[in-house]
Scaffold this motif. Structure first.
Motif, PDB file in Angstrom:
ATOM      1  N   TYR A 112       0.846  -1.183   0.000  1.00 21.70           N
ATOM      2  CA  TYR A 112       0.000   0.000   0.000  1.00 21.70           C
ATOM      3  C   TYR A 112       0.888   1.241   0.000  1.00 21.70           C
ATOM      4  O   TYR A 112       1.818   1.349   0.813  1.00 21.70           O
ATOM      5  N   LEU A 113       0.607   2.174  -0.906  1.00 22.40           N
ATOM      6  CA  LEU A 113       1.386   3.397  -1.034  1.00 22.40           C
ATOM      7  C   LEU A 113       0.590   4.575  -0.479  1.00 22.40           C
ATOM      8  O   LEU A 113      -0.429   4.968  -1.046  1.00 22.40           O
ATOM      9  N   LEU A 114       1.057   5.112   0.643  1.00 19.77           N
ATOM     10  CA  LEU A 114       0.379   6.220   1.317  1.00 19.77           C
ATOM     11  C   LEU A 114       1.269   7.459   1.232  1.00 19.77           C
ATOM     12  O   LEU A 114       2.211   7.605   2.006  1.00 19.77           O
ATOM     13  N   PRO A 115       1.017   8.372   0.283  1.00 20.48           N
ATOM     14  CA  PRO A 115       1.844   9.579   0.185  1.00 20.48           C
ATOM     15  C   PRO A 115       1.665  10.456   1.417  1.00 20.48           C
ATOM     16  O   PRO A 115       0.748  10.264   2.214  1.00 20.48           O
ATOM     17  N   PHE A 116       2.571  11.412   1.566  1.00 21.82           N
ATOM     18  CA  PHE A 116       2.487  12.334   2.696  1.00 21.82           C
ATOM     19  C   PHE A 116       1.111  12.993   2.735  1.00 21.82           C
ATOM     20  O   PHE A 116       0.621  13.501   1.729  1.00 21.82           O
ATOM     21  N   LEU A 117       0.499  12.962   3.904  1.00 18.51           N
ATOM     22  CA  LEU A 117      -0.853  13.511   4.070  1.00 18.51           C
ATOM     23  C   LEU A 117      -0.858  14.640   5.080  1.00 18.51           C
ATOM     24  O   LEU A 117      -0.205  14.569   6.116  1.00 18.51           O
TER      25      LEU A 117
ATOM     26  N   GLU B 265     -14.726  16.236   9.140  1.00 18.53           N
ATOM     27  CA  GLU B 265     -13.926  17.202   9.882  1.00 18.53           C
ATOM     28  C   GLU B 265     -12.590  16.566  10.265  1.00 18.53           C
ATOM     29  O   GLU B 265     -12.546  15.599  11.017  1.00 18.53           O
ATOM     30  N   ILE B 266     -11.515  17.083   9.730  1.00 18.06           N
ATOM     31  CA  ILE B 266     -10.174  16.565   9.998  1.00 18.06           C
ATOM     32  C   ILE B 266      -9.276  17.749  10.328  1.00 18.06           C
ATOM     33  O   ILE B 266      -9.139  18.683   9.528  1.00 18.06           O
ATOM     34  N   HIS B 267      -8.650  17.708  11.510  1.00 18.85           N
ATOM     35  CA  HIS B 267      -7.889  18.864  11.981  1.00 18.85           C
ATOM     36  C   HIS B 267      -6.422  18.535  12.275  1.00 18.85           C
ATOM     37  O   HIS B 267      -5.652  19.451  12.567  1.00 18.85           O
ATOM     38  N   SER B 268      -6.044  17.279  12.219  1.00 19.26           N
ATOM     39  CA  SER B 268      -4.667  16.920  12.555  1.00 19.26           C
ATOM     40  C   SER B 268      -4.181  15.814  11.625  1.00 19.26           C
ATOM     41  O   SER B 268      -4.982  15.137  10.965  1.00 19.26           O
ATOM     42  N   CYS B 269      -2.864  15.640  11.587  1.00 18.78           N
ATOM     43  CA  CYS B 269      -2.310  14.545  10.792  1.00 18.78           C
ATOM     44  C   CYS B 269      -2.747  13.189  11.346  1.00 18.78           C
ATOM     45  O   CYS B 269      -2.935  12.245  10.585  1.00 18.78           O
ATOM     46  N   GLN B 270      -2.889  13.100  12.660  1.00 17.69           N
ATOM     47  CA  GLN B 270      -3.374  11.858  13.261  1.00 17.69           C
ATOM     48  C   GLN B 270      -4.739  11.490  12.675  1.00 17.69           C
ATOM     49  O   GLN B 270      -4.958  10.350  12.243  1.00 17.69           O
ATOM     50  N   GLU B 271      -5.645  12.454  12.619  1.00 20.47           N
ATOM     51  CA  GLU B 271      -6.977  12.188  12.076  1.00 20.47           C
ATOM     52  C   GLU B 271      -6.913  11.898  10.580  1.00 20.47           C
ATOM     53  O   GLU B 271      -7.650  11.050  10.075  1.00 20.47           O
ATOM     54  N   ALA B 272      -6.030  12.604   9.868  1.00 20.56           N
ATOM     55  CA  ALA B 272      -5.921  12.400   8.421  1.00 20.56           C
ATOM     56  C   ALA B 272      -5.425  11.001   8.096  1.00 20.56           C
ATOM     57  O   ALA B 272      -6.002  10.296   7.245  1.00 20.56           O
ATOM     58  N   VAL B 273      -4.357  10.565   8.757  1.00 21.42           N
ATOM     59  CA  VAL B 273      -3.810   9.237   8.483  1.00 21.42           C
ATOM     60  C   VAL B 273      -4.780   8.151   8.940  1.00 21.42           C
ATOM     61  O   VAL B 273      -4.972   7.143   8.249  1.00 21.42           O
ATOM     62  N   GLU B 274      -5.401   8.372  10.092  1.00 23.49           N
ATOM     63  CA  GLU B 274      -6.376   7.397  10.584  1.00 23.49           C
ATOM     64  C   GLU B 274      -7.512   7.215   9.583  1.00 23.49           C
ATOM     65  O   GLU B 274      -7.922   6.077   9.282  1.00 23.49           O
ATOM     66  N   LYS B 275      -8.010   8.314   9.031  1.00 19.39           N
ATOM     67  CA  LYS B 275      -9.104   8.234   8.065  1.00 19.39           C
ATOM     68  C   LYS B 275      -8.650   7.545   6.788  1.00 19.39           C
ATOM     69  O   LYS B 275      -9.379   6.718   6.223  1.00 19.39           O
TER      70      LYS B 275
ATOM     71  N   GLY C 200       4.560  20.300  16.490  1.00 15.17           N
ATOM     72  CA  GLY C 200       3.959  19.370  17.431  1.00 15.17           C
ATOM     73  C   GLY C 200       2.706  18.687  16.943  1.00 15.17           C
ATOM     74  O   GLY C 200       2.314  17.654  17.470  1.00 15.17           O
ATOM     75  N   SER C 201       2.020  19.256  15.951  1.00 15.45           N
ATOM     76  CA  SER C 201       0.709  18.721  15.579  1.00 15.45           C
ATOM     77  C   SER C 201       0.794  17.646  14.497  1.00 15.45           C
ATOM     78  O   SER C 201      -0.229  17.130  14.072  1.00 15.45           O
ATOM     79  N   ASP C 202       1.983  17.327  14.030  1.00 16.17           N
ATOM     80  CA  ASP C 202       2.112  16.388  12.921  1.00 16.17           C
ATOM     81  C   ASP C 202       2.236  14.931  13.358  1.00 16.17           C
ATOM     82  O   ASP C 202       2.247  14.046  12.522  1.00 16.17           O
ATOM     83  N   GLY C 203       2.396  14.669  14.645  1.00 16.42           N
ATOM     84  CA  GLY C 203       2.644  13.308  15.104  1.00 16.42           C
ATOM     85  C   GLY C 203       1.441  12.403  14.935  1.00 16.42           C
ATOM     86  O   GLY C 203       0.302  12.796  15.187  1.00 16.42           O
ATOM     87  N   VAL C 204       1.707  11.159  14.506  1.00 17.89           N
ATOM     88  CA  VAL C 204       0.654  10.143  14.422  1.00 17.89           C
ATOM     89  C   VAL C 204       1.038   8.971  15.309  1.00 17.89           C
ATOM     90  O   VAL C 204       2.221   8.692  15.526  1.00 17.89           O
ATOM     91  N   ASP C 205       0.042   8.280  15.816  1.00 14.28           N
ATOM     92  CA  ASP C 205       0.252   7.184  16.757  1.00 14.28           C
ATOM     93  C   ASP C 205       0.722   5.936  16.032  1.00 14.28           C
ATOM     94  O   ASP C 205       0.147   5.546  15.007  1.00 14.28           O
ATOM     95  N   ALA C 206       1.742   5.284  16.569  1.00 12.50           N
ATOM     96  CA  ALA C 206       2.259   4.058  15.965  1.00 12.50           C
ATOM     97  C   ALA C 206       1.192   2.972  15.883  1.00 12.50           C
ATOM     98  O   ALA C 206       1.249   2.100  14.999  1.00 12.50           O
ATOM     99  N   ALA C 207       0.210   3.012  16.779  1.00 10.45           N
ATOM    100  CA  ALA C 207      -0.833   1.985  16.786  1.00 10.45           C
ATOM    101  C   ALA C 207      -1.663   1.993  15.510  1.00 10.45           C
ATOM    102  O   ALA C 207      -2.301   0.979  15.178  1.00 10.45           O
ATOM    103  N   LEU C 208      -1.664   3.100  14.775  1.00 11.30           N
ATOM    104  CA  LEU C 208      -2.426   3.155  13.522  1.00 11.30           C
ATOM    105  C   LEU C 208      -1.927   2.123  12.511  1.00 11.30           C
ATOM    106  O   LEU C 208      -2.672   1.727  11.608  1.00 11.30           O
ATOM    107  N   PHE C 209      -0.673   1.684  12.647  1.00  6.91           N
ATOM    108  CA  PHE C 209      -0.061   0.827  11.641  1.00  6.91           C
ATOM    109  C   PHE C 209      -0.015  -0.644  12.058  1.00  6.91           C
ATOM    110  O   PHE C 209       0.740  -1.430  11.492  1.00  6.91           O
ATOM    111  N   ARG C 210      -0.830  -1.013  13.021  1.00  3.62           N
ATOM    112  CA  ARG C 210      -0.752  -2.367  13.591  1.00  3.62           C
ATOM    113  C   ARG C 210      -1.107  -3.462  12.587  1.00  3.62           C
ATOM    114  O   ARG C 210      -0.714  -4.628  12.770  1.00  3.62           O
ATOM    115  N   ASP C 211      -1.836  -3.153  11.519  1.00  2.00           N
ATOM    116  CA  ASP C 211      -2.267  -4.186  10.576  1.00  2.00           C
ATOM    117  C   ASP C 211      -1.192  -4.553   9.554  1.00  2.00           C
ATOM    118  O   ASP C 211      -1.420  -5.446   8.728  1.00  2.00           O
TER     119      ASP C 211
END
Length: 378
Positions: free
Chosen positions: A127-132, A145-155, A191-202
């Motif tokens: 899977y190819l996920l470009p910078f979001l 409604e998406i306000h952070s990189c965490q929400e963007a990558v999660e979605k 500070g607002s660009d961090g995403v949780d490592a748990a998003l990539f568990r699959d």
């Protein structure tokens, strides 16, 4: 299945005014030799292929040569755009290139389809996920409604058709919270660009780009491979490499680091002028390396940088560390214009023009403006 993980080539980059193009050409040739020796089935290029959204022609030509070399060696290539790249330029010609085994991430449109390779153990889905950024998601999902990189990558990851019974590989370019960052990366990331490592568990392996220091985050298989070259003196102590990934049965992944040796290193040396210019010192090292020299003489040496460059032609930066600089605080950490935030740059400009600092109201206005433009607190 054997894979090679690379990222952050930053082709066309200049460091302290010096073009890195020939150094990049040298290291890409070295990588092609490693590919020929290791025979990976796939090469993962995790973003920031170029240093600028509009790269110089020489950088475009260099990437073209590199991709052609990889394809000639029989590799399938998986490449994504990073935050330094133009997604549209990276995607250009992608539908034609994939027939040659070169898969360039398309501009994100709300869904991502896997690319599948087979080995003796069965399929592997890539899977190819470009910078979001949040704005990318809002443009294709205006009702969300998406306000952070965490929400963007999660979605973005929510919509992937990941089959947990199969081996899955993700190529991504994001800042994962908990990763170690260099000082200048802190300014660029925010500070607002961090995403949780748990998003990539699959995913059995996540090939990350964005950070220049090689490291794993949370688990061995969630990994930044780092840059193939040193691009700042904050990286002077780094040992650059590419990451070789071997996928066996589901859940069994082995990593090995293949060291890279630059044509010219990027180093720091210190001592008095006489010590640094002593023939016995410079004949035992590569005097053509890219250098940051710190002189410890108590008195400034006339035309020091010019005289030093007669021996060290690739001297990038000169400092003094003595009683005067320690008392006045002149010896500061590397903090070039390239590494300052937009708010810091504007503050410096305002100070020079008006001989005073920005007040709280001005700072609040500028912070809101920069957040709107770059979508981060600066």
């Amino acid at each position: 299945m054997k894979l090679m993980h690379l990222s952050d080539l930053h082709l066309g980059k200049r460091v302290n005014g010096f073009s890195m193009l020939e150094e990049q050409r040298f290291i890409l040739e070295q990588i092609l030799q490693l590919v020929q020796a290791e025979q990976p089935q796939g090469v993962l290029l995790a973003g920031d292929l170029f240093d600028k959204p509009t790269p110089p022609a020489e950088a475009v030509s260099l990437l073209d040569d590199f991709l052609a070399g990889l394809s000639h060696l029989g590799c399938t290539i998986f490449a994504i755009s990073g935050n330094h790249d133009s997604p549209e330029r990276i995607a250009y010609g992608g539908r034609l290139l994939r027939h040659s085994g070169v898969h360039m991430s398309p501009v994100y449109g709300g869904s991502i389809s896997p690319i599948t390779l087979e080995d003796d153990l069965g399929p592997v889905d890539f899977y190819l996920l470009p910078f979001l950024k949040p704005a990318y998601l809002r443009s294709v999902m205006p009702e969300t409604e998406i306000h952070s990189c965490q929400e963007a990558v999660e979605k973005a990851l929510e919509g992937l058709p990941v089959d947990p019974r199969r081996r899955n590989v993700l190529v991504a370019h994001q800042f994962v919270a908990g990763a170690q960052v260099l000082e200048q990366e802190e300014l660029l990331i925010g500070g607002s660009d961090g995403v949780d490592a748990a998003l990539f568990r699959d995913f059995d392996y996540v090939a990350l780009g964005h950070l220049h220091g090689p490291q794993s985050v949370g688990r061995d298989t969630l990994r930044y491979c780092g840059t193939p070259l040193k691009y700042s003196f904050a990286e002077a102590s780094h040992h650059k490499s590419v990451t070789l990934v071997e996928l066996d049965a589901k859940g069994q992944v082995t990593l090995n680091l293949l060291p890279l040796t630059p044509q010219h290193d990027l180093r720091e040396i210190r001592g008095t002028y006489d010590q640094v210019m002593d023939r016995s010192a410079y004949t035992q090292q590569n005097r053509f390396d890219y250098l940051h020299i710190t002189l410890t003489d108590e008195e400034d040496v006339p035309d020091a940088i010019g005289r030093l460059r007669t021996v060290y032609p690739n001297l990038m930066k000169l400092d003094y560390d003595n009683r005067r600089t320690r008392e006045t605080g002149e010896l500061l950490p590397e903090d070039t214009l390239e590494h300052q935030s937009p708010l810091e740059l504007f503050g410096d400009f305002y100070r020079m023009q008006n001989n005073k600092e920005l007040d709280d109201a001005q700072l609040a206005y500028l912070n809101g403006l920069t957040k709107e433009i770059w979508e981060e607190e600066v």
